[in-house]
Enzyme design. Structure first.
Site, PDB file in Angstrom:
ATOM      1  N   SER A 144       0.825  -1.207   0.000  1.00  7.64           N
ATOM      2  CA  SER A 144       0.000   0.000   0.000  1.00  7.64           C
ATOM      3  C   SER A 144       0.860   1.260   0.000  1.00  7.64           C
ATOM      4  O   SER A 144       1.636   1.484  -0.914  1.00  7.64           O
ATOM      5  CB  SER A 144      -0.953  -0.036   1.199  1.00  7.64           C
ATOM      6  OG  SER A 144      -1.864   1.021   1.155  1.00  7.64           O
ATOM      7  N   ASP A 303      -2.586   6.294  -3.976  1.00  4.04           N
ATOM      8  CA  ASP A 303      -1.419   5.603  -3.421  1.00  4.04           C
ATOM      9  C   ASP A 303      -0.996   4.470  -4.353  1.00  4.04           C
ATOM     10  O   ASP A 303      -1.688   4.183  -5.347  1.00  4.04           O
ATOM     11  CB  ASP A 303      -1.700   5.115  -1.993  1.00  4.04           C
ATOM     12  CG  ASP A 303      -2.727   3.995  -1.928  1.00  4.04           C
ATOM     13  OD1 ASP A 303      -3.469   3.791  -2.905  1.00  4.04           O
ATOM     14  OD2 ASP A 303      -2.797   3.314  -0.889  1.00  4.04           O
ATOM     15  N   ASP A 305      -1.135   1.256  -4.618  1.00  2.47           N
ATOM     16  CA  ASP A 305      -2.051   0.194  -5.060  1.00  2.47           C
ATOM     17  C   ASP A 305      -3.441   0.730  -5.379  1.00  2.47           C
ATOM     18  O   ASP A 305      -4.379  -0.037  -5.597  1.00  2.47           O
ATOM     19  CB  ASP A 305      -2.118  -0.950  -4.042  1.00  2.47           C
ATOM     20  CG  ASP A 305      -2.792  -0.575  -2.737  1.00  2.47           C
ATOM     21  OD1 ASP A 305      -2.611   0.580  -2.301  1.00  2.47           O
ATOM     22  OD2 ASP A 305      -3.480  -1.424  -2.142  1.00  2.47           O
ATOM     23  N   ASP A 307      -5.937   2.256  -3.874  1.00  2.00           N
ATOM     24  CA  ASP A 307      -7.176   2.111  -3.113  1.00  2.00           C
ATOM     25  C   ASP A 307      -7.465   3.352  -2.263  1.00  2.00           C
ATOM     26  O   ASP A 307      -8.559   3.520  -1.756  1.00  2.00           O
ATOM     27  CB  ASP A 307      -7.180   0.837  -2.257  1.00  2.00           C
ATOM     28  CG  ASP A 307      -6.074   0.786  -1.217  1.00  2.00           C
ATOM     29  OD1 ASP A 307      -5.238   1.694  -1.166  1.00  2.00           O
ATOM     30  OD2 ASP A 307      -6.047  -0.205  -0.450  1.00  2.00           O
TER      31      ASP A 307
END
Length: 573
Positions: A144, A303, A305, A307
């Site tokens: 993340s 960010d 990834d 999400d």
């Protein structure tokens, strides 16, 4: 085995490759480093694995990834789900493609088909894909927003959400039961492909995902009208959002989307970022520079990834860009969706808005205003995803929107995790609607403060690394749990919630009731006038986080109140 014995085992056993052994030989005389790498197994928690990349039992490497996957495979087999397969996605971090393949080939060796994306993809697309494919489980290789030395492994179940109770604990048990690395299965990629146990997925899934995102648009005609005038600056933070975010904005008709060039392409070192986190103002330095050059209406960043979404919006009165917290941007989208669905007659029956216990209390005020059922769950978007599943099972409500304070939200039920791609799309629609009516997003936020109250939230984080740090965090939580403060500064504690003990204590009468939520190591202090404070150790980092919220009479008053509450909290710790 003690840490020194584990170290010697990794050095001497033929299971571990030469590169791993060379890395360990380089630290042979550093006992502190050896201890940190081998004093424990990298914990497979309720969300999966996350840790620093490197050799050792307490690190992210091909061996810890394989071991975790073997435990997951064992659990899938016990559930009779091996014929359904597992979908796997990965981000732009170091070793992400390699870890994705290690997981896939371990599953394949256990007779479980792996569907692996052909290149990096956002976490929410994995959530969508595993349901689309009818898989039993899903894996995302990502850390993340953590610093570049980290990577991680997130585990999903067939409903598309990260695994929740009781399955999370059952999977953890299976992973922990894998104690001998020699029992972990793997196979050659060519053999797995030949056996039909490794399948590459990509464009077709992307196309289906885009179709689902567009279903959340309420006023396509407004976007069409304002698309030429809107100026959007976007940064994917060198991660997975670049392709899908630009594609959805382009297909909706937005013509002036400027991408931060230094942060456009995948970069596992995040060279221009100290910390690839949209919560960090420094991460927006280059995006804001570009925004001023282009006179952009809004500045967006996802960010690595994709999400989480962070935003800045232009304040036309001052000419400056105003930062929005995750609470603020989530509330903008929530207000817009509830207001416009109510106005256009597209609100489903028995609508529900789902949020977490550490998210702004403005969410309840908005839900009450539009007569939408308000549901609070524990911290972690998987609990919001779980509510969607429960609604589908019992028919009680229809999910309309969900959000958490940490810059994550979800419109629609195509995914069961926070989705920055759909958040970008929704926010750009809100911005277009505002522009059509002579407003900015900041103007709309101020209107909402006037309507619902000047809600303001903040966080205070204490980082305690290593073996001693974990003990200190546990001791601090025990202190607050066993002897909860009767007041924080001059604010009386009205109720004390201990989610670990499943109890709410009325501090005035001593009456005890249940929280109604699963047990979790979280403490919550209800204060007068809709103010609150919550203590929660991080599940993925060596930190304890204190979340706080207040309501003021103005922006300045709310800021002063939240600062005072923070100082008062520090005084009792």
């Amino acid at each position: 085995m003690g840490y020194q014995e584990q170290f010697e085992f990794w050095l001497e056993d033929s299971y571990f490759d030469e590169a791993t052994k060379q890395e360990l030989l380089a630290i042979r005389n550093d006992e502190k480093e050896i201890e940190d790498r081998f004093y424990k197994e990298l914990a497979f928690g309720t969300g999966g694995l996350r840790g620093v990349i490197g050799a050792g039992t307490n690190r992210m490497n091909i061996y810890t990834v394989r071991k975790a996957t073997q435990g997951l495979a064992n659990y899938i087999k016990k559930q009779g789900g091996e014929k359904k397969g597992v979908a796997i996605a990965y981000d732009s971090r170091r070793m992400s493609p390699e870890f994705a393949d290690e997981a896939a080939l371990c599953l394949a060796a256990n007779g479980i088909k792996a569907y692996v994306f052909d290149a990096l993809r956002p976490t929410p697309e994995l959530s969508f894909a595993l349901r689309e494919l009818g898989c039993i489980s899903g894996i995302v290789i990502t850390a993340s927003h953590n610093p570049p030395e980290y990577n991680g492994y997130k585990c999903y179940w067939e409903d598309g959400a990260q695994v929740t109770a009781p399955k999370d604990k059952e999977i953890i048990t299976e992973v922990n039961n894998v104690t001998d690395y020699h029992t972990v299965k793997t196979m050659e990629k060519e053999e797995a492909v030949k056996a039909g146990l490794y399948e590459v997925i990509g464009k077709e899934m992307d196309d289906k995902y885009m179709v689902e995102l567009k279903k959340q648009i309420i006023h396509p005609e407004v976007i069409k009208e304002m698309a030429e005038d809107m100026k959007i600056v976007y940064s994917p933070f060198n991660g997975t959002g670049n392709v899908p975010v630009r594609r959805i904005l382009s297909e909706l008709g937005f013509q002036n989307v400027y991408v931060v060039p230094e942060q456009e392409m995948p970069d596992p070192d995040f060279t221009t970022l100290d910390y690839p986190n949209p919560e960090d103002p420094k991460a927006f330095t280059l995006a804001l520079k570009l925004a001023k050059e282009k006179n952009a209406d809004i500045v967006l960043a996802t960010d690595p990834d994709a999400d989480r979404l962070g935003i800045y919006a232009l304040d036309t009165k001052s000419g400056e860009y105003v930062p929005f917290t995750g609470n603020m941007s989530g509330m903008l989208i929530a207000e817009y969706i509830l207001r416009e669905r109510a106005a256009t007659g597209t609100m489903p029956e028995n609508p529900a808005l789902v949020t977490t216990i550490v998210t702004t209390n403005m969410a309840r005020a908005i839900s009450d205003d539009y007569k939408v059922k308000f549901i609070e769950v524990l911290t972690g978007f998987k609990f919001i995803g779980e509510q969607i599943k429960l609604f589908e099972q019992n028919g009680s409500n229809h999910y309309v929107f969900g959000l958490e304070e940490s810059y994550g939200c979800l419109a629609g039920t195509h995914a069961r995790d926070k989705d920055a791609c759909v958040a970008v799309m929704c926010l750009c629609e809100v911005a277009a609607y505002c522009k059509k009516h002579g407003m900015t997003l900041w103007d709309m936020m101020l209107q909402m403060y006037e309507k619902y109250g000047y809600f303001k939230e903040t966080q205070y984080t204490i980082t305690m690394k290593g073996v001693s740090g974990a003990k200190e965090i546990a001791a601090l939580m025990d202190k607050l749990r066993s002897n909860p403060p009767k007041a924080i500064g001059d604010a009386k504690v009205l109720k004390f919630r201990d989610y670990q003990e499943n109890k709410i204590v009325d501090m005035e009468t001593g009456a005890v009731s249940e929280t109604g939520l699963p047990r979790s190591n979280v403490l919550y202090f209800e204060l007068p006038n809709n103010c609150w404070c919550c203590a929660r150790p991080s599940g993925t980092e060596p930190k304890i986080k204190f979340y706080m919220g207040v309501v003021g009479n103005s922006l300045e008053d709310a800021q002063a109140r939240v600062e005072k509450l923070t100082e008062d909290l520090k005084a009792i710790l």
